[in-house]
Design a protein around this motif. Structure first.
Motif, short mmCIF file in Angstrom:
data_model
loop_
_atom_site.label_atom_id
_atom_site.label_comp_id
_atom_site.label_asym_id
_atom_site.label_seq_id
_atom_site.Cartn_x
_atom_site.Cartn_y
_atom_site.Cartn_z
N VAL A 1 -17.12 59.55 6.83
CA VAL A 1 -18.45 59.89 7.34
C VAL A 1 -18.56 59.35 8.76
O VAL A 1 -18.39 58.14 8.98
N TYR A 2 -18.81 60.24 9.71
CA TYR A 2 -18.92 59.84 11.11
C TYR A 2 -20.36 60.02 11.55
O TYR A 2 -20.89 61.13 11.51
N LEU A 3 -20.99 58.93 11.97
CA LEU A 3 -22.40 58.93 12.33
C LEU A 3 -22.59 58.86 13.84
O LEU A 3 -21.81 58.21 14.55
N ALA A 4 -23.64 59.51 14.32
CA ALA A 4 -23.93 59.56 15.75
C ALA A 4 -25.36 59.09 16.00
O ALA A 4 -26.30 59.88 15.94
N TRP B 1 -27.11 51.35 6.62
CA TRP B 1 -26.74 52.40 5.67
C TRP B 1 -25.25 52.34 5.34
O TRP B 1 -24.85 52.44 4.17
N ALA B 2 -24.44 52.14 6.39
CA ALA B 2 -22.99 52.10 6.19
C ALA B 2 -22.58 50.92 5.31
O ALA B 2 -21.68 51.05 4.47
N GLU C 1 -29.73 60.61 4.24
CA GLU C 1 -29.12 61.22 3.06
C GLU C 1 -27.89 61.96 3.55
O GLU C 1 -27.94 62.65 4.57
N LEU C 2 -26.78 61.81 2.86
CA LEU C 2 -25.50 62.29 3.33
C LEU C 2 -25.56 63.74 3.84
O LEU C 2 -25.99 64.64 3.12
N ILE D 1 -21.90 63.64 12.05
CA ILE D 1 -20.97 64.51 12.78
C ILE D 1 -20.04 65.23 11.81
O ILE D 1 -19.57 66.33 12.07
N THR D 2 -19.79 64.62 10.66
CA THR D 2 -18.74 65.10 9.76
C THR D 2 -19.20 66.14 8.74
O THR D 2 -18.39 66.66 7.99
N GLY D 3 -20.46 66.42 8.67
CA GLY D 3 -20.92 67.39 7.67
C GLY D 3 -21.95 68.32 8.27
O GLY D 3 -22.55 68.03 9.31
#
Length: 580
Positions: free
Chosen positions: A407-410, A423-424, A453-454, A500-502
């Motif tokens: 999971v890549y977050l921005a 969250w991470a 939420e994912l 970023i990943t979904g």
């Protein structure tokens, strides 16, 4: 005595100098480097410490017939001065005419453009094997130091060339430091070899099969010349272990070796940085929040691969040594180490500059993500920049966003940075990475939700016709574009994707009802990135999609404003494209 450097037009001129002149030349080179770096910044300590060794190498060997390969090449300033580029260190109006690293485009004396670590032995091994196949007789010299031996590729290279049956010279420049302090068992052996003047029975290099020579007086140009002449044209692999002083000749760099490894412009008299920016940075927000969190959760630990200064970790290291692990220049190990920790219920947070995270691709994929261990990765200094070609931080999104289970977050502002860290750390299903921007902190006009939420995007403002999806720090660019569109009579929908990943397929599908254009903005290369995934989703539909970001190219010290204009990343250009 006349200026010796003025006599050096080619490296052949060095061989005409007597002992006194060689020492004067070293002093002049030292002054040039110190003066230039004090004005524009750069790698100071490594370069001050290797001047005598560089002069000796060029005196003894015959570059470019004999070939030098400089590891990282942040120790190559003196080499540049001696190989036709001295004006870039003598005259302020020419300071920026050369790069901070070796470049095969600049000089026939540079065989590679190199800015990452632990590569010199492997690169030089190719030169040596090509020489042997062609039947020529030149010397091949790999220069390595400043912690590069802790990188896996350095060991792989040494392990391989130890079996060569021909000339291969490895110069280990041992200044008792990596970028910061040394970490790893190999440095214990180097310290033992220094203590015993190279006579210790335990000798890593001999164990691998190398002939070995130790030179204690690594800042004595005359001693170096005498010793190097003994091993020139040797027909077997040899390690020449040279003990030098990092920061030699400038007291502040000698006494504060980590601080002056790389430095912004500074006052020579006091050693103090010039024009230091005291504003809060995203890096400082991250460290402050993690420092608060470790008081709440004993399982949190911080991992770093040899660059604490670049990641603002020095104070954390000093205040929480039991929670801080510097693994040396070993990004692959750092990821696998983190995965192992996470598998046992620990909460590791591993820090990397974006330009270095690519070295750990296989470990992220294999050791971490296949096992879905919930380690946290901080990808810092990310984004389009005016950096040297070897230190670009804009290629992480295509890499990180295409690895399953990651999971890549921005985060779009500092409030999101801290909320995403929480969250991470709280979730236990996936490894999570945060993309920490190299840009200044963004103060947004919009108020963002800090609930996650994912793979669910946040629709920040509702509009029609045009939807703008601004990734991370480029959400603020989305706000600017939206403001200008409103002045043209269009009220766009503004979306903060966060993940970023979904893809949030439900939200994206809803846009088809009253939008005909989607604009994606990302602070990185477009090819293989976030925007192309959005374009792919809308491919079968009538939706028009504009993807904005960097072109897939290597840029070299191009000013950021020029890149933004080239990539159509100004609000005016984007609005013009949309209106067309």
């Amino acid at each position: 005595m006349a200026n010796i450097l003025d006599k050096i037009s080619t490296v052949a001129d060095i061989k005409k100098l007597d002992s006194e002149e060689l020492n004067s030349l070293c002093a002049e080179i030292r002054n040039c480097i110190l003066t230039k770096v004090s004005k524009v910044g750069g790698h100071l300590g490594p370069n001050l410490g290797i001047i005598e060794l560089t002069v000796a190498l060029h005196y003894v060997f015959n570059s470019p017939s004999d070939k030098f390969v400089w590891d990282v090449s942040h120790q190559a300033y003196a080499h540049k001065i001696l190989t036709g580029r001295k004006e870039a260190f003598q005259f302020e109006d020419k300071y920026k005419t050369v790069t901070g690293f070796t470049s095969h485009r600049e000089s026939e004396h540079d065989f590679f453009t190199v800015g990452h670590t632990s590569t010199s032995v492997s690169l030089a091994s190719g030169l040596a094997k090509a020489r042997d196949i062609k039947g020529t007789k030149e010397n091949i010299v790999a220069i390595i130091g400043d912690g590069s031996l802790s990188g896996g590729e350095a060991f792989e290279g040494l392990d391989n060339v130890a079996e060569f049956k021909s000339n291969f010279i490895t110069i280990v420049n041992d200044n008792e430091m990596s970028i910061a302090e040394n970490h790893g068992g190999i440095y214990g052996n180097l310290a033992l070899l220094r203590k015993t003047k190279g006579t210790a029975e335990t000798n890593l290099f001999k164990a691998l099969g190398f002939k070995y020579v130790y030179i204690e007086e690594g800042n004595n140009v005359n001693v170096l010349i005498e010793e190097l002449q003994k091993i020139k044209d040797i027909q077997e692999p040899i390690v020449v272990h040279v003990h030098t002083q990092k920061g030699k000749g400038y007291s502040y760099a000698e006494n504060y070796r980590e601080r002056f490894h790389w430095t912004p412009p500074f006052d020579i008299e006091t050693g103090n940085p010039l024009g230091q920016n005291s504003t809060e940075t995203y890096k400082r927000v991250v460290i402050n929040h993690i420092t608060d969190k470790i008081h709440e959760d004993n399982r949190i630990v911080v991992i770093n691969a040899a660059v604490p200064g670049a990641l603002d970790l020095v104070q954390f290291r000093e205040n929480h040594p039991e929670k801080y692990f510097d693994v040396g220049i070993a990004e692959e190990h750092a990821i696998a180490f983190s995965s192992g920790l996470a598998s046992q219920g620990m909460k590791p947070i591993a820090f990397f500059p974006s330009t270095f995270i690519q070295r750990a691709y296989d470990q992220i994929s294999q050791d971490l993500c296949i096992n879905s261990n919930p380690a946290v990765i901080m990808v810092e200094n990310a984004g389009i920049s005016g950096a040297d070609v070897t230190h670009l931080g804009m290629f992480d999104i295509p890499m990180m966003s295409n690895i399953p289970n990651l999971v890549y977050l921005a985060p779009a502002n500092k409030e999101e940075v801290t909320a995403m860290i929480d969250w991470a750390l709280e979730q236990t299903d996936f490894p999570v990475a945060l993309r920490i921007s190299a840009s200044s902190i963004k103060e947004l006009k919009s108020k963002l939700s800090l609930k996650y939420e994912l793979n669910k995007f946040e629709k920040v403002t509702e509009g029609s016709k045009v939807a703008i999806i601004g990734v991370g720090n480029f959400f603020s660019l989305g706000e600017e574009v939206a403001e200008q569109l409103k002045k043209k009579g269009i009220t766009p929908t503004l979306i903060n994707p966060r993940f970023i990943t979904g893809s949030d397929e439900e939200l994206l599908t809803s846009l088809l009802e009253n939008h005909d254009t989607v604009v994606t903005l990302e602070d990185g290369v477009v090819n293989g990135g976030f925007g192309e995934k959005i374009a792919s989703f809308f491919g079968p539909t009538s939706m028009k999609v504009f993807n904005y970001g960097a072109q897939k190219e290597f840029t070299d010290a191009v000013p950021l404003d020029q890149l933004y204009k080239k990539y159509h990343l100004t609000p005016e250009q984007i609005v013009e494209d949309i209106l067309k």
